[in-house]
Design an enzyme around this catalytic site. Structure first.
Site, PDB file in Angstrom:
ATOM      1  N   ASN A 275       0.594  -1.020   0.051  1.00 30.44           N
ATOM      2  CA  ASN A 275       0.024  -0.105   0.060  1.00 30.44           C
ATOM      3  C   ASN A 275       0.780   1.159   0.086  1.00 30.44           C
ATOM      4  O   ASN A 275       1.906   1.403   0.729  1.00 30.44           O
ATOM      5  CB  ASN A 275      -0.886  -0.034   1.206  1.00 30.44           C
ATOM      6  CG  ASN A 275      -0.438  -0.256   2.474  1.00 30.44           C
ATOM      7  OD1 ASN A 275       0.559  -0.649   2.790  1.00 30.44           O
ATOM      8  ND2 ASN A 275      -1.105   0.400   3.550  1.00 30.44           N
ATOM      9  N   GLU A 288      -3.162  -4.487  -3.086  1.00 33.26           N
ATOM     10  CA  GLU A 288      -3.783  -5.489  -3.898  1.00 33.26           C
ATOM     11  C   GLU A 288      -3.852  -4.888  -5.328  1.00 33.26           C
ATOM     12  O   GLU A 288      -3.239  -5.508  -6.400  1.00 33.26           O
ATOM     13  CB  GLU A 288      -5.081  -5.812  -3.527  1.00 33.26           C
ATOM     14  CG  GLU A 288      -5.465  -6.741  -2.229  1.00 33.26           C
ATOM     15  CD  GLU A 288      -5.254  -5.832  -1.244  1.00 33.26           C
ATOM     16  OE1 GLU A 288      -4.922  -4.639  -1.159  1.00 33.26           O
ATOM     17  OE2 GLU A 288      -6.118  -6.023  -0.086  1.00 33.26           O
ATOM     18  N   CYS A 323     -11.052  -2.661  -4.043  1.00 34.44           N
ATOM     19  CA  CYS A 323     -10.074  -3.826  -4.815  1.00 34.44           C
ATOM     20  C   CYS A 323     -10.907  -4.825  -5.206  1.00 34.44           C
ATOM     21  O   CYS A 323     -10.649  -5.574  -6.408  1.00 34.44           O
ATOM     22  CB  CYS A 323      -8.930  -4.337  -3.808  1.00 34.44           C
ATOM     23  SG  CYS A 323      -7.730  -2.974  -3.466  1.00 34.44           S
TER      24      CYS A 323
HETATM   25  N1  THU Z   1      -5.357  -1.279   2.673  1.00 34.74           N
HETATM   26  C1  THU Z   1      -4.583  -1.961   1.523  1.00 34.74           C
HETATM   27  O1  THU Z   1      -3.726  -1.799   1.157  1.00 34.74           O
HETATM   28  N2  THU Z   1      -5.365  -3.335   1.180  1.00 34.74           N
HETATM   29  C2  THU Z   1      -6.666  -3.431   1.693  1.00 34.74           C
HETATM   30  O2  THU Z   1      -7.259  -4.332   1.219  1.00 34.74           O
HETATM   31  C3  THU Z   1      -7.328  -2.913   2.875  1.00 34.74           C
HETATM   32  C4  THU Z   1      -6.589  -1.390   3.162  1.00 34.74           C
HETATM   33  C5  THU Z   1      -4.610  -0.025   2.971  1.00 34.74           C
HETATM   34  C6  THU Z   1      -5.135   1.222   2.436  1.00 34.74           C
HETATM   35  C7  THU Z   1      -4.467   1.995   3.466  1.00 34.74           C
HETATM   36  O3  THU Z   1      -3.153   2.388   3.154  1.00 34.74           O
HETATM   37  C8  THU Z   1      -4.564   1.276   4.746  1.00 34.74           C
HETATM   38  O4  THU Z   1      -4.555  -0.134   4.304  1.00 34.74           O
HETATM   39  C9  THU Z   1      -5.487   1.547   5.658  1.00 34.74           C
HETATM   40  O5  THU Z   1      -6.786   1.734   4.953  1.00 34.74           O
END
Ligand code: THU
Length: 365
Positions: A275, A288, A323
């Site tokens: 992320n 993702e 996602c």
């Molecule tokens: N996040 C992801 O990378 N994938 C997910 O499926 C849920 C959320 C990240 C986005 C943000 O940087 C952090 O988690 C908190 O929401």
């Protein structure tokens, strides 16, 4: 906790797959004068006679009568197996252990009861060994539909999550997942990897590779251990490893919620993502979608077979709704999804169809 076992029959209980194929070869030669090959039959493994007969009929443009073909194939089968049909290795001991442990046992086959009866008679493994039996003639939809395994679990008066399916066919693993059961694969018809990508949690050569057990607790411990060690050496382990490498570069200064992801494409390549947050918050990109972007950049139009996500939350993080919609562009309901919490070690296995039923698709009309 697993309290019941739902066995597929051909290739799991009976070493019958070769004889079934031979019955098809013999019958189609005799009745339709065509030569069926191993490759012609492979896609229908485990789906039952109506699906196979209809599929072959279409492929070869045959004028056929379903009941006549079915009877012909089953008659050939009954003749061929006399004195030669054997149980698969380890079946007897596994059933004995399972009974001792108090596991409830069911058979769930896409084939008709006629064929099951022939196999039982030829091997001496009778219906008294099982608490419930479902055959193809008892359901309107055979595997990969989930109804056979739902029916079998309800016959044992257990929820599907508490029933372990034992399968050798891809259609069977898909059926197990659709019904909501974990599944153990044996390698009679397909190698391990396609079984995993159809939903198997673990694949062993045959039931003789399942360690001995005598109580319910011991069975569940052995099953967990088997899954864990299998995961590590399989494509699931590779995906989780890639996701763990990706999480190291997660950029999450605002939420401090770090996520790593990895996708497996149809070409067999693995791509990672983490992320990446943004001061505007809204411009943040999830791990993702990061992995998906890299895969598309590398391969162009592609299909994802599996997705692994690791996080440091106590509960393993599933993909967010945005996602899921994004992935529906490149994934079908059978994409396997593996979630792991690096904090608690909690692991979950599901598939895309369970995460996003009824996905929006653009229709250009
Ligand atoms: N996040 C992801 O990378 N994938 C997910 O499926 C849920 C959320 C990240 C986005 C943000 O940087 C952090 O988690 C908190 O929401």
């Amino acid at each position: 906790m697993i309290k019941g076992i739902l066995f597929d029959v051909d290739g799991v209980i009976f070493d019958s797959e070769e004889f079934i194929r031979q019955s098809y070869y013999d019958w189609y030669k005799k009745r339709h004068n065509i030569k069926i090959t191993y490759e012609d039959l492979l896609p229908y493994t485990g789906t039952g006679e109506p699906t196979s007969i209809e599929g072959l009929g279409k492929t070869f443009g045959l004028d056929f009568d379903l009941e006549e073909d079915k009877k012909g194939i089953y008659d050939c089968y009954e003749q061929i197996i006399q004195g030669v049909l054997k149980l698969m290795p380890g079946v007897r001991a596994f059933i004995e252990n399972a009974k001792k442990a108090g596991l409830k046992l069911s058979l769930a086959t896409s084939a008709d009861r006629t064929k099951l009866n022939s196999s039982m008679k030829a091997t001496g493994l009778g219906p008294e060994n099982f608490d419930f039996i479902v055959s193809g003639d008892m359901v309107t939809r055979t595997k990969p539909d989930g109804s056979i395994y739902r029916y079998a679990a309800s016959g044992l008066v257990l929820p599907n999550e508490e029933c372990l399916v034992v399968e050798d066919a891809l259609s069977g693993h898909i059926a197990a997942k659709r019904a909501g059961s974990p599944s153990l694969g044996v390698e009679s018809s397909f190698p391990a990897e396609p079984q995993i990508l159809s939903g198997a949690d673990c694949v062993i050569k045959d039931l003789s590779a399942f360690p001995a057990f005598s109580t319910l607790e011991e069975f569940n411990e052995k099953w967990e251990q088997l899954c864990r060690s299998f995961r590590e050496k399989s494509v699931i382990g590779k995906l989780l490893e890639r996701a763990e490498a990706a999480i190291k570069n997660a950029y999450a200064p605002y939420s401090n919620f770090r996520v790593g992801a990895a996708v497996l494409t149809e070409k067999g390549n693995i791509y990672g993502g983490c992320n990446v947050e943004n001061a505007s918050f809204g411009a943040t990109i999830c791990a993702e979608r990061g992995a998906a972007m890299t895969a598309v950049e590398a391969e162009g139009k592609t299909k994802f077979r599996a997705l692994a996500i690791v996080s440091q939350s106590f509960e393993p993080a599933p993909p967010c709704a945005l996602c899921r919609q994004f992935f529906s562009e490149f994934a079908d309901t059978e994409m396997q999804v593996y979630l792991l919490s690096l904090k608690s070690g909690t692991y979950r296995h599901t598939n895309f169809g369970s995460l996003l039923p009824f996905a929006f698709e653009f229709e250009d009309k």
